[in-house]
Design a protein around this motif. Structure first.
Motif, mmCIF file in Angstrom:
data_model
loop_
_atom_site.group_PDB
_atom_site.id
_atom_site.type_symbol
_atom_site.label_atom_id
_atom_site.label_comp_id
_atom_site.label_asym_id
_atom_site.label_seq_id
_atom_site.Cartn_x
_atom_site.Cartn_y
_atom_site.Cartn_z
ATOM 1 N N SER A 230 0.816 -0.900 -0.119
ATOM 2 C CA SER A 230 -0.125 0.065 -0.186
ATOM 3 C C SER A 230 0.927 1.216 -0.161
ATOM 4 O O SER A 230 2.223 1.019 0.023
ATOM 5 C CB SER A 230 -0.940 -0.047 1.383
ATOM 6 N N SER A 231 0.245 2.320 0.080
ATOM 7 C CA SER A 231 1.183 3.658 0.276
ATOM 8 C C SER A 231 1.848 3.916 1.395
ATOM 9 O O SER A 231 2.544 4.675 1.549
ATOM 10 C CB SER A 231 0.249 4.961 -0.136
ATOM 11 N N PHE B 205 13.644 -1.954 -4.584
ATOM 12 C CA PHE B 205 12.903 -3.066 -5.579
ATOM 13 C C PHE B 205 13.770 -3.011 -7.106
ATOM 14 O O PHE B 205 14.455 -2.167 -7.389
ATOM 15 C CB PHE B 205 11.560 -2.249 -5.885
ATOM 16 N N ALA B 206 13.210 -3.904 -7.773
ATOM 17 C CA ALA B 206 13.842 -4.063 -9.406
ATOM 18 C C ALA B 206 13.658 -2.781 -10.106
ATOM 19 O O ALA B 206 14.223 -2.563 -11.056
ATOM 20 C CB ALA B 206 13.276 -5.046 -9.933
ATOM 21 N N SER B 207 12.505 -1.877 -9.801
ATOM 22 C CA SER B 207 12.342 -0.870 -10.498
ATOM 23 C C SER B 207 13.546 0.349 -10.070
ATOM 24 O O SER B 207 13.380 1.317 -10.910
ATOM 25 C CB SER B 207 10.900 -0.211 -9.986
ATOM 26 N N GLY B 208 14.040 0.109 -9.244
ATOM 27 C CA GLY B 208 15.144 1.357 -8.635
ATOM 28 C C GLY B 208 14.754 1.951 -7.471
ATOM 29 O O GLY B 208 15.567 2.793 -7.122
ATOM 30 N N VAL B 209 13.517 1.849 -7.138
ATOM 31 C CA VAL B 209 13.026 2.581 -6.017
ATOM 32 C C VAL B 209 13.584 2.009 -4.623
ATOM 33 O O VAL B 209 13.492 0.739 -4.490
ATOM 34 C CB VAL B 209 11.367 2.749 -5.934
ATOM 35 N N THR B 210 14.006 2.954 -3.864
ATOM 36 C CA THR B 210 14.390 2.607 -2.599
ATOM 37 C C THR B 210 13.499 3.069 -1.646
ATOM 38 O O THR B 210 13.498 4.573 -1.600
ATOM 39 C CB THR B 210 15.885 2.913 -2.377
ATOM 40 N N PRO C 24 2.387 3.106 -4.805
ATOM 41 C CA PRO C 24 2.578 1.817 -5.108
ATOM 42 C C PRO C 24 2.989 1.633 -6.613
ATOM 43 O O PRO C 24 3.815 0.563 -6.967
ATOM 44 C CB PRO C 24 1.411 1.035 -4.730
ATOM 45 N N ALA C 25 2.556 2.378 -7.627
ATOM 46 C CA ALA C 25 2.514 2.314 -9.219
ATOM 47 C C ALA C 25 4.113 2.558 -9.331
ATOM 48 O O ALA C 25 4.737 2.085 -10.115
ATOM 49 C CB ALA C 25 1.651 3.254 -9.887
ATOM 50 N N LEU C 26 4.685 3.550 -8.656
ATOM 51 C CA LEU C 26 6.218 3.688 -8.869
ATOM 52 C C LEU C 26 7.009 2.679 -8.322
ATOM 53 O O LEU C 26 8.198 2.474 -8.897
ATOM 54 C CB LEU C 26 6.523 5.221 -8.033
ATOM 55 N N ILE C 27 6.572 2.194 -7.239
ATOM 56 C CA ILE C 27 7.412 0.923 -6.738
ATOM 57 C C ILE C 27 7.358 -0.394 -7.734
ATOM 58 O O ILE C 27 8.437 -0.900 -8.008
ATOM 59 C CB ILE C 27 6.791 0.342 -5.313
ATOM 60 N N LEU C 28 6.034 -0.456 -8.343
ATOM 61 C CA LEU C 28 6.013 -1.708 -9.406
ATOM 62 C C LEU C 28 6.509 -1.370 -10.766
ATOM 63 O O LEU C 28 7.336 -2.306 -11.164
ATOM 64 C CB LEU C 28 4.509 -1.722 -9.397
ATOM 65 N N SER C 29 6.557 -0.262 -10.877
ATOM 66 C CA SER C 29 7.469 -0.110 -12.447
ATOM 67 C C SER C 29 7.534 1.383 -12.780
ATOM 68 O O SER C 29 6.591 2.239 -12.722
ATOM 69 C CB SER C 29 6.590 -0.717 -13.454
ATOM 70 N N ARG D 275 6.323 5.036 -16.502
ATOM 71 C CA ARG D 275 6.474 6.551 -16.544
ATOM 72 C C ARG D 275 7.584 7.057 -17.239
ATOM 73 O O ARG D 275 7.354 8.267 -17.622
ATOM 74 C CB ARG D 275 6.448 6.878 -14.996
ATOM 75 N N PHE D 276 8.688 6.326 -17.224
ATOM 76 C CA PHE D 276 10.150 6.543 -17.875
ATOM 77 C C PHE D 276 10.320 5.446 -18.986
ATOM 78 O O PHE D 276 11.022 4.755 -18.462
ATOM 79 C CB PHE D 276 10.939 6.959 -16.925
ATOM 80 N N PRO D 277 9.704 5.517 -20.104
ATOM 81 C CA PRO D 277 9.964 4.538 -21.053
ATOM 82 C C PRO D 277 11.395 4.231 -21.378
ATOM 83 O O PRO D 277 11.851 3.257 -21.907
ATOM 84 C CB PRO D 277 9.145 4.833 -22.186
ATOM 85 N N ASP D 278 12.274 5.279 -21.220
ATOM 86 C CA ASP D 278 13.601 5.539 -21.600
ATOM 87 C C ASP D 278 14.610 4.439 -20.382
ATOM 88 O O ASP D 278 15.951 4.620 -20.625
ATOM 89 C CB ASP D 278 14.097 6.476 -22.083
ATOM 90 N N ALA D 279 13.886 4.363 -18.988
ATOM 91 C CA ALA D 279 14.815 4.075 -18.045
ATOM 92 C C ALA D 279 15.217 2.559 -18.386
ATOM 93 O O ALA D 279 14.676 1.872 -19.235
ATOM 94 C CB ALA D 279 13.739 3.938 -16.930
#
Length: 210
Positions: A49-50, A71-76, A99-104, A108-112
């Motif tokens: 959750s948030s 996380f694998a998305s790069g979020v810490t 949570p959407a930022l955590i998941l992927s 949001r940033f296709p070039d990441a």
């Protein structure tokens, strides 16, 4: 004739913030790196959750301990342990997080860069088998998909070698890069999550005194 009095203005309903979104949980199955003050290990996030998450963990962590999730998305995200029952732990984030930022982040940033499996930093001795020759190495980090090792003798890019590490099955990989006595490997078959997650706390356990 008396004029009709103007109707009273409608009473305004009290504004109550909708907190359903704030505390709504989603069920996930997400591998993350868990960092404590003593070590790094892997965990499996089950609910998110948030405000926090629950995760399956492979070691005992004291309530109220400060921890960090990567996380694998790069979020810490820094967090605090609220409870632990058996192998399930609940934490509260230091700050509310989408949570959407955590998941992927790629949505949001296709070039990441493409997300990769979390790598756990280590510094343990092991052996590499190269063309039936055994060489001493130091395992610098490991993930389900690969490892970084320090080698005494140079290894060639695209060369195959097998890591022999106490507590793990033989791990065969291909050298993707090699420079300055350090090489990066990509395993030919991923390490099963449960095997790696259970092994990490054991290999990082402090030696017993006495």
């Amino acid at each position: 004739m008396a004029s009709n009095p103007e109707p009273d203005p409608p009473a305004q309903a009290a504004v109550v913030p909708d907190r359903r979104e704030e505390f709504r949980q989603m069920t996930v199955r997400l591998v993350a790196k868990l960092r404590t003050s003593e070590r790094e290990e892997l965990c499996l996030v089950r609910n998110l959750s948030s405000r926090g998450l629950t995760a399956h963990v492979y070691s005992a962590i004291e309530v109220d301990s400060a921890v960090t999730f990567e996380f694998a998305s790069g979020v810490t995200i820094p967090a605090r342990v609220v409870w632990q029952r058996d192998s399930v732990m609940g934490v509260q984030f230091a700050e509310r997080t989408d949570p959407a930022l955590i998941l992927s982040v790629r949505e949001r940033f296709p070039d990441a860069p493409a997300p990769r499996a979390p790598r756990v930093e280590l510094n343990i001795g092991a052996t590499a088998r190269v063309n039936m020759v055994h060489r001493p190495i130091t395992l610098n980090n490991i993930s389900q998909g690969g490892a970084r090792v320090a080698v005494e003798e140079p290894v060639d890019v695209r060369e195959k070698l097998t890591l022999l590490i106490d507590g793990l099955p033989p791990l065969t990989g291909q050298v993707r890069w090699s420079r300055g006595g350090v090489a990066g490997l990509a395993f030919l078959s991923p390490v099963p999550f449960d095997i790696l997650a259970q092994w990490l706390p054991m290999v990082q356990r402090p030696p017993e005194s006495g």
